[in-house]
Design a protein around this motif. Structure first.
Motif, short mmCIF file in Angstrom:
data_model
loop_
_atom_site.label_atom_id
_atom_site.label_comp_id
_atom_site.label_asym_id
_atom_site.label_seq_id
_atom_site.Cartn_x
_atom_site.Cartn_y
_atom_site.Cartn_z
N ARG A 59 0.84 -1.24 0.02
CA ARG A 59 0.08 0.02 0.10
C ARG A 59 0.89 1.29 0.02
O ARG A 59 2.03 1.38 0.63
N ILE A 60 0.34 2.14 -0.82
CA ILE A 60 1.13 3.49 -1.09
C ILE A 60 0.55 4.76 -0.46
O ILE A 60 -0.47 4.86 -0.81
N GLY A 61 1.32 5.39 0.53
CA GLY A 61 0.63 6.67 0.99
C GLY A 61 1.23 7.89 0.28
O GLY A 61 2.32 7.70 0.21
N VAL A 62 0.28 8.87 0.11
CA VAL A 62 0.97 10.12 -0.32
C VAL A 62 0.69 11.16 0.82
O VAL A 62 -0.50 11.42 0.84
N GLY A 63 1.72 11.63 1.33
CA GLY A 63 1.39 12.48 2.69
C GLY A 63 2.43 13.68 2.64
O GLY A 63 3.43 13.42 3.19
N LEU A 64 2.07 14.78 2.06
CA LEU A 64 0.48 15.26 1.50
C LEU A 64 0.71 15.76 -0.06
O LEU A 64 1.77 16.27 -0.15
N LEU A 65 -0.28 15.85 -0.53
CA LEU A 65 -0.38 16.95 -1.53
C LEU A 65 -0.68 18.29 -1.50
O LEU A 65 -1.79 18.60 -0.59
#
Length: 279
Positions: A59-65
């Motif tokens: 699972r990939i998280g993008v934190g933050l845009l």
């Protein structure tokens, strides 16, 4: 105690090293790998799409845009595509971004909180497949709908530090992302005020190996932080993870120092040594 354990791959790592690091995290069994969209390093969704394509489970998280940088329709289009291509494997957080960076690109808003509120509400509606018309202070959409919205509800997280942003996150987001300044006590306060269900993700500084204590101390001093972070072996780090879990965190994401000598090794350490001690 049920806790998801992740680690951050700092964007200071050159993009050409992303593939090997992602593969390392996947093979080691890491729960979640988190990426940042820091100016002016790597695009968060660009890196996330490559990471998702290189793995089958991670699972990939993008934190933050940072929302001032991105039109909400574009964010919705890109996010929806990733959710459809890689269902159940993307965690996305939005937030103010660093205001000095936003000023550098001519995108600093007069009211970051108003922008974040309008943006998050519009993003949720678009990802829910709604046709949206709105004219706010910052977000304007005229009869906009996605042709390919996510097939299942898309989680939207909000990252923040200040009390008004955290209160906003509790009202309109599915969860809150807390940066490395959050103590277990602060997590406990936010958990007590949050609705149920509401996912709390917290970044925790961690250092291991030779010179770990000195590396952590230098970084905390540079940032002016005290009372956070952990340096030591797997059991020492796991004990700190459990403190945050006991305070109410759902996901603890370990953050290496910028001068960590082995970023891939940090991912293996998190997955193979720390993770078994907190599961």
């Amino acid at each position: 105690m049920t806790i998801t354990l992740g680690a951050i791959l700092r964007p200071q790592l050159p993009p050409e090293r992303l593939r090997s690091a992602v593969r390392t995290a996947d093979e080691a069994g890491l729960d979640e790998l988190w990426l940042w969209e820091d100016c002016f390093l790597q695009g968060g969704l660009t890196a996330a799409s490559a990471a998702l394509a290189w793995t089958d489970r991670l699972r990939i998280g993008v934190g933050l845009l940072p929302v001032p940088l991105r039109n909400v329709a574009l964010t919705a289009m890109e996010t929806a595509a990733l959710h459809r291509m890689f269902p159940g494997r993307l965690s996305l957080a939005v937030g103010h971004g660093v205001q000095d960076w936003m000023a550098q690109v001519g995108a600093r808003p007069d009211s970051p909180l108003t922008l974040l509120s309008e943006y998050t509400n519009a993003l949720r509606a678009l990802l829910n497949g709604e046709r949206v018309t709105t004219s706010g202070t910052y977000v304007t959409l005229d009869d906009v709908a996605l042709d390919w919205p996510p097939q299942t509800p898309a989680e939207i997280l909000v990252g923040g530090i200040g009390p008004r942003t955290l209160a906003l996150a509790g009202r309109i987001a599915d969860g809150t992302v807390l940066n490395e300044s959050a103590t277990p006590g602060r997590v406990r306060e936010i958990r007590a005020a949050a609705p149920a269900p509401h996912r709390i993700v917290v970044y925790v500084f961690a250092a291991t190996g030779e010179g770990a204590g000195a590396r952590l101390a230098r970084e905390l001093d540079r940032l002016g932080l005290t009372g956070v972070g952990v340096a030591g072996d797997a059991e020492t780090v796991a004990a700190e993870v459990r403190r945050y879990a006991d305070a109410g965190a759902d996901t603890v994401v370990l953050l290496p120092t910028p001068d960590d000598p082995d970023p891939e090794g940090f991912l293996r350490f998190t997955a193979e040594q720390v993770r078994p001690l907190v599961k």
